[in-house]
Design a protein around this motif. Structure first.
Motif, mmCIF file in Angstrom:
data_model
loop_
_atom_site.group_PDB
_atom_site.id
_atom_site.type_symbol
_atom_site.label_atom_id
_atom_site.label_comp_id
_atom_site.label_asym_id
_atom_site.label_seq_id
_atom_site.Cartn_x
_atom_site.Cartn_y
_atom_site.Cartn_z
ATOM 1 N N LYS A 191 -6.633 -3.678 -4.348
ATOM 2 C CA LYS A 191 -5.860 -3.342 -3.158
ATOM 3 C C LYS A 191 -4.951 -4.532 -2.917
ATOM 4 O O LYS A 191 -5.420 -5.667 -2.942
ATOM 5 N N VAL A 271 4.835 7.312 5.853
ATOM 6 C CA VAL A 271 3.390 7.317 6.049
ATOM 7 C C VAL A 271 2.890 8.714 5.683
ATOM 8 O O VAL A 271 3.519 9.712 6.047
ATOM 9 N N ASN A 272 1.800 8.796 4.978
ATOM 10 C CA ASN A 272 1.259 10.077 4.504
ATOM 11 C C ASN A 272 2.069 10.707 3.380
ATOM 12 O O ASN A 272 1.923 11.889 3.093
ATOM 13 N N TYR A 283 2.092 2.617 -0.442
ATOM 14 C CA TYR A 283 1.942 3.323 0.825
ATOM 15 C C TYR A 283 2.739 2.607 1.900
ATOM 16 O O TYR A 283 2.613 1.379 2.053
ATOM 17 N N GLN A 394 1.434 -1.130 1.327
ATOM 18 C CA GLN A 394 0.083 -1.273 0.821
ATOM 19 C C GLN A 394 0.144 -0.815 -0.634
ATOM 20 O O GLN A 394 0.758 0.210 -0.924
ATOM 21 N N ALA A 396 -2.111 0.089 -4.087
ATOM 22 C CA ALA A 396 -3.474 0.304 -4.549
ATOM 23 C C ALA A 396 -3.481 0.845 -5.961
ATOM 24 O O ALA A 396 -2.660 1.671 -6.340
ATOM 25 N N TRP A 405 -13.806 11.930 -6.394
ATOM 26 C CA TRP A 405 -13.524 13.311 -5.947
ATOM 27 C C TRP A 405 -14.366 14.324 -6.706
ATOM 28 O O TRP A 405 -14.836 15.312 -6.140
ATOM 29 N N ALA B 127 1.119 8.151 11.512
ATOM 30 C CA ALA B 127 -0.148 8.179 10.785
ATOM 31 C C ALA B 127 -0.832 9.545 10.843
ATOM 32 O O ALA B 127 -1.580 9.904 9.950
ATOM 33 N N ALA B 208 -12.039 10.979 3.970
ATOM 34 C CA ALA B 208 -11.851 10.001 2.897
ATOM 35 C C ALA B 208 -10.601 10.352 2.087
ATOM 36 O O ALA B 208 -9.805 9.473 1.735
ATOM 37 N N ALA B 209 -10.426 11.640 1.821
ATOM 38 C CA ALA B 209 -9.256 12.065 1.044
ATOM 39 C C ALA B 209 -7.976 11.714 1.792
ATOM 40 O O ALA B 209 -7.008 11.214 1.217
ATOM 41 N N TRP B 210 -8.002 11.956 3.086
ATOM 42 C CA TRP B 210 -6.822 11.648 3.897
ATOM 43 C C TRP B 210 -6.549 10.134 3.902
ATOM 44 O O TRP B 210 -5.412 9.688 3.691
ATOM 45 N N ASN B 212 -7.318 8.022 1.752
ATOM 46 C CA ASN B 212 -6.815 7.621 0.449
ATOM 47 C C ASN B 212 -5.345 7.976 0.309
ATOM 48 O O ASN B 212 -4.566 7.236 -0.280
ATOM 49 N N TYR B 213 -4.974 9.095 0.891
ATOM 50 C CA TYR B 213 -3.600 9.558 0.777
ATOM 51 C C TYR B 213 -2.683 8.770 1.701
ATOM 52 O O TYR B 213 -1.516 8.532 1.400
ATOM 53 N N ALA B 214 -3.213 8.357 2.843
ATOM 54 C CA ALA B 214 -2.353 7.679 3.815
ATOM 55 C C ALA B 214 -2.256 6.181 3.570
ATOM 56 O O ALA B 214 -1.220 5.596 3.796
ATOM 57 N N TRP B 215 -3.352 5.545 3.158
ATOM 58 C CA TRP B 215 -3.217 4.113 2.912
ATOM 59 C C TRP B 215 -3.963 3.602 1.700
ATOM 60 O O TRP B 215 -4.251 2.413 1.577
ATOM 61 N N GLY B 216 -4.304 4.507 0.796
ATOM 62 C CA GLY B 216 -4.752 4.046 -0.505
ATOM 63 C C GLY B 216 -6.166 3.528 -0.571
ATOM 64 O O GLY B 216 -6.506 2.740 -1.433
ATOM 65 N N SER B 217 -7.013 3.976 0.360
ATOM 66 C CA SER B 217 -8.378 3.504 0.310
ATOM 67 C C SER B 217 -9.251 4.575 0.949
ATOM 68 O O SER B 217 -9.093 4.877 2.118
ATOM 69 N N TYR B 218 -10.121 5.182 0.147
ATOM 70 C CA TYR B 218 -10.869 6.313 0.687
ATOM 71 C C TYR B 218 -12.025 5.860 1.563
ATOM 72 O O TYR B 218 -12.599 6.659 2.286
#
Ligand code: HEM
Lengths: 462, 283
Positions: A191, A271-272, A283, A394, A396, A405, B127, B208-210, B212-218
């Motif tokens: 990270k 974002v998102n 990100y 960010q 990663a 998953w 966010a 967790a999926a979200w 990971n998608y929003a800031w790269g860490s689940y």
């Protein structure tokens, strides 16, 4: 001697197989996790000293309470849980596999005694015709039967959802899969963070920032620098706002250049909606101004000279032709909160004439003639500012994330199999003029009981 | 008609329905119990319409989003899911009596939302602008609602066995005699948790999926995440104790109540007392 060894080994084994251990570990993990939500994690030493006494800080530090989720004892609990899971599966699996590969096909006396649901019916017909009748019945109402014969007595066996027995294994296995994914990510991924000024690019990013960047040595910096192997440029960064002033969107326009070739051109990242390239994902996370803004003004003489353009930075003093010194004191993007009747951007200037007192004036971008009402010889207007931004991203890389998953998907499937399906078995023993029906389910006996008697009712009617 | 008027009507319906359910337990009059159910479903329909209207109102304001974005909206939705789960149990198992112990949860939510929380429709901060918001919130709250029902049923169970023990056998006329039998309550507790647990699991996974998608860490051990895991551990312990060690009755009921206390802390306590990424819920 060997016996004590054996009994020691077997008691270790049954300790690791035991459900008591599972429940204790789950409760222990729950209790331990609370600590980390009450004590702030990974803050700076100064922060801790502000909150706790020096001796408390030393104690907490010794117990790893400040980075609890990565402490040896928390990880140990997770390992114990894993060992527990594997051990209990290894212990149980052979039994369930036997049920699958060597099903009990006959309803003999022993089986009959072990079943709680057994019914006897007198039906007309010889054994062979009853056998066919019962087979059709099972096929229609339950499942395809397997038929065996033993001294003129026929045994029919049918089952449903055998595989639900393995849901628990799938569920337990999924937890291990998730752990494997998480470990893969923590060993092979990282990270990081990078901030890019508009119009520039970077080809390296930085792992977690030092507590005090000013004190960082070049070696320390080098150690947390990661070379991307390609370049990411920030073309532009913008923020937009809702009418109520809260932020609506943070947007960076990013370009990726690999080996001199533009591979991703001006992709908006918000974002998102991150950007991924070669397994590395960027990100939108923060932003900051890059340097002081440059303010653009015009100035004209009240007697009618053409407006002259003028640009200056905050704090900078600029001398006008008549000797007056001009300085920007401050600015805002929205004046409404200060002057409710007006709206839009504004600057506050200090005018210092050669002789006389300093004067402070406000210019409003949306009202260019506002300054003429002041009555001074020089009339100023505000034309806006140039502010360069740095976008904060960010970064990663997590090659283990797909494993996580997959683990999650297996967990959901496993839970549904383990909770909502039960392995149901029905036997029918057919003798001349009479049948004996028995059934069992490995879960939710109550529901199976209802099913069983409904089925029998239909048999009565046939 | 505005959504806020309908929300008030919903609150009133739940209040009336709760009183009817209490009366039902006291009087053993079936008609009153029936009326309690009718009114709670009437309230539920009102609330469903109101949530839809609020959704539409946000679009009319030009900031359209699902009404799940702040504390007010989440409390309203929580109430709605509690009644939904109650309805499923009522239709399937016909134990109307538990309404007296479940509707109060939904009513307290609605009353708190209507009287104590800011009901303004705010635009979504960046966010939260994601479809994951919907999946995550819906699954989490359905899970929480099932746990709320389990908790209500467990309280009933404890009252029931306490009375049975204290009085030998419950005299036929008492309120407690109207409760479903202890075995049924115990079973309903287990069934509700069996429904809630997969939903909570899905809620954690979608969260967790979200993330990971929003800031790269689940998973970042944020207090809210951690508390959801604590809740998950508690119910996992419950299920193991139940399935393989045959924990039934009192211990199961107490564990279910403990689980729900942890759930409520995860939902509200974390936002109000601890700091973290999910600060939106504190608004
Ligand atoms: C977190 C780590 C976990 C551990 C260490 C663990 C361990 C165990 C153990 C030792 C057993 C007893 C097996 C036996 O009877 O011999 C068991 C059974 C079971 N576990 Fe887990 N478990 C874990 C997670 C879960 C989760 C999250 C669930 C989902 C609710 C779950 C569902 C079950 C079920 C349904 C059984 C009963 C199997 C049966 O007898 O039919 N487990 N587990």
């Amino acid at each position: 001697m060997t016996t004590t060894k054996d009994s020691f080994a077997s008691s270790v084994w049954s300790f690791f197989c035991s459900l008591k251990l599972t429940i204790s570990l789950l409760i222990a993990l729950a209790a331990a996790s609370i600590i980390g939500t009450v004590i702030q994690q990974n803050a700076s030493p100064e922060q801790y000293l502000k909150e706790y006494s020096a001796s408390t800080v030393r104690l907490f530090d010794a117990l790893n309470f400040f980075d609890m989720y990565h402490s040896w004892w928390f990880i140990l609990l997770l390992y114990l849980l894993t060992v527990n899971l594997v051990a209990c599966s290894v212990k149980r699996l052979p039994r369930d596999l036997k049920i699958r590969s060597v099903p009990t096909l006959t309803l003999d006396e022993g089986v009959e005694k072990s079943l709680s649901l057994v019914e006897h019916r007198k039906l007309s017909g010889n054994a062979a015709s009853l056998r066919d009748k019962m087979a059709t019945f099972l096929r229609k109402e339950f499942a395809e039967p397997l038929i065996t014969e033993d001294k003129g007595v026929y045994h029919l066996f049918a089952q449903k959802n055998l595989y639900s027995r393995f849901g628990v294994y799938l569920l337990h296995f999924s937890i291990i899969v998730i752990f494997i994914g998480a470990m893969t990510g923590s060993y092979l991924g990282y990270k990081a963070f990078v901030s890019i000024e508009e119009g520039t690019g970077v080809s390296a990013v930085y792992k977690s920032a030092a507590h005090d960047p000013d004190m960082e040595t070049p070696e320390q910096l080098a150690r947390r620098t990661i070379d991307l192997g390609f370049t990411v440029r920030c073309e532009k960064f913008t923020v937009s706002y809702y009418d109520n002033g809260s932020p609506k969107e943070f947007k960076s326009i990013l370009t990726v250049i690999d080996n001199g070739k533009t591979v991703i051109d001006k992709r908006p990242v918000i974002v998102n909606d991150p950007l991924s390239y070669k397994g590395i994902t960027f990100y939108q996370s923060s932003y900051s101004p890059a340097g002081e803004p440059l303010f653009h003004l015009t100035v004209r003489n009240r007697k009618g000279s053409a407006p002259a353009k003028l640009s200056l930075r905050q704090g900078e003093r600029v001398a006008l032709p008549n000797g007056t010194l001009l300085q920007v004191l401050g600015y805002t993007e929205e004046i409404k909160s200060i002057i409710p009747q007006a709206s839009g951007p504004a600057v506050k200037l200090a005018l210092t004439p050669k002789t006389g007192a300093q004067q402070q004036i406000i210019l409003l971008q949306n009202y260019p003639d506002f300054d003429s009402e002041r009555g001074g010889d020089l009339i100023f207007a505000y034309k806006g500012l140039d502010q360069k931004w740095r976008t904060g991203l960010q970064v990663a890389k997590d090659p283990g994330v797909w494993v996580v998953w997959v683990g999650c998907a297996l967990m959901i499937i496993g839970i549904c199999m383990a909770f909502f399906l039960s392995h149901r078995r029905v036997w029918i023993r057919v003798e001349s003029g009479r049948v004996t029906i028995g059934g069992t389910a490995n879960k939710n006996q109550a529901a199976f009981r209802i099913f069983f008697y409904r089925m029998l009712e239909k048999l009565g009617k046939e | 008609m505005s959504s806020s008027f309908l929300f008030n009507a919903t609150t009133l319906s739940y209040l009336v329905s709760m009183l009817l359910f209490f009366l039902f337990l006291g009087s053993r009059n079936r008609t009153i119990g029936y009326a309690g159910s009718i009114i709670v479903y009437f309230g539920f329909i009102l609330q469903t319409v109101a949530i839809g209207l609020r959704w539409k109102e946000s679009y009319l304001l030009g900031i359209g989003h699902a009404p799940l974005s702040n504390l007010y909206e989440s409390v309203v939705f929580f109430s709605w899911t509690i009644i939904l789960i109650f309805a499923l149990i009522d239709f399937r198992y016909k134990f109307r009596e538990i309404g007296a112990f479940v509707v109060p949860f939904a009513l307290s939510g609605m009353a708190w939302a209507q009287l104590g929380l800011n009901s303004g429709i705010d635009p979504l901060v960046p966010a939260l602008q994601s479809n994951w918001l919907l999946y995550h919130v819906v699954t989490c709250f359905l899970g929480y609602a099932a746990f709320a029902v389990a908790c209500g049923v467990s309280i009933m169970y404890l009252i029931k066995v306490h009375h049975e023990r204290a009085l030998g056998n419950v005299s036929a006329g008492s309120v407690v005699a109207r409760f479903p039998s202890a075995i049924i309550l115990d079973d309903l507790n287990y069934k509700a948790i069996m429904v809630g647990f997969p939903l909570l699991t899905l809620g954690i996974i979608t969260g967790a999926a979200w993330a990971n998608y929003a800031w790269g860490s689940y998973w970042s051990w944020d207090p809210k995440e951690t508390w959801s895991l604590i809740v998950w551990f508690i119910y996992a312990a419950f299920l193991h104790a139940r399935i393989t060690r045959g924990w039934v009755g009192k211990r199961a009921a107490l564990l279910s109540i403990l689980g729900f206390i942890a759930t409520i802390f995860c939902y509200l306590g974390v936002n109000l007392l601890l700091s973290g990424l999910h600060s939106y819920g504190g608004g």
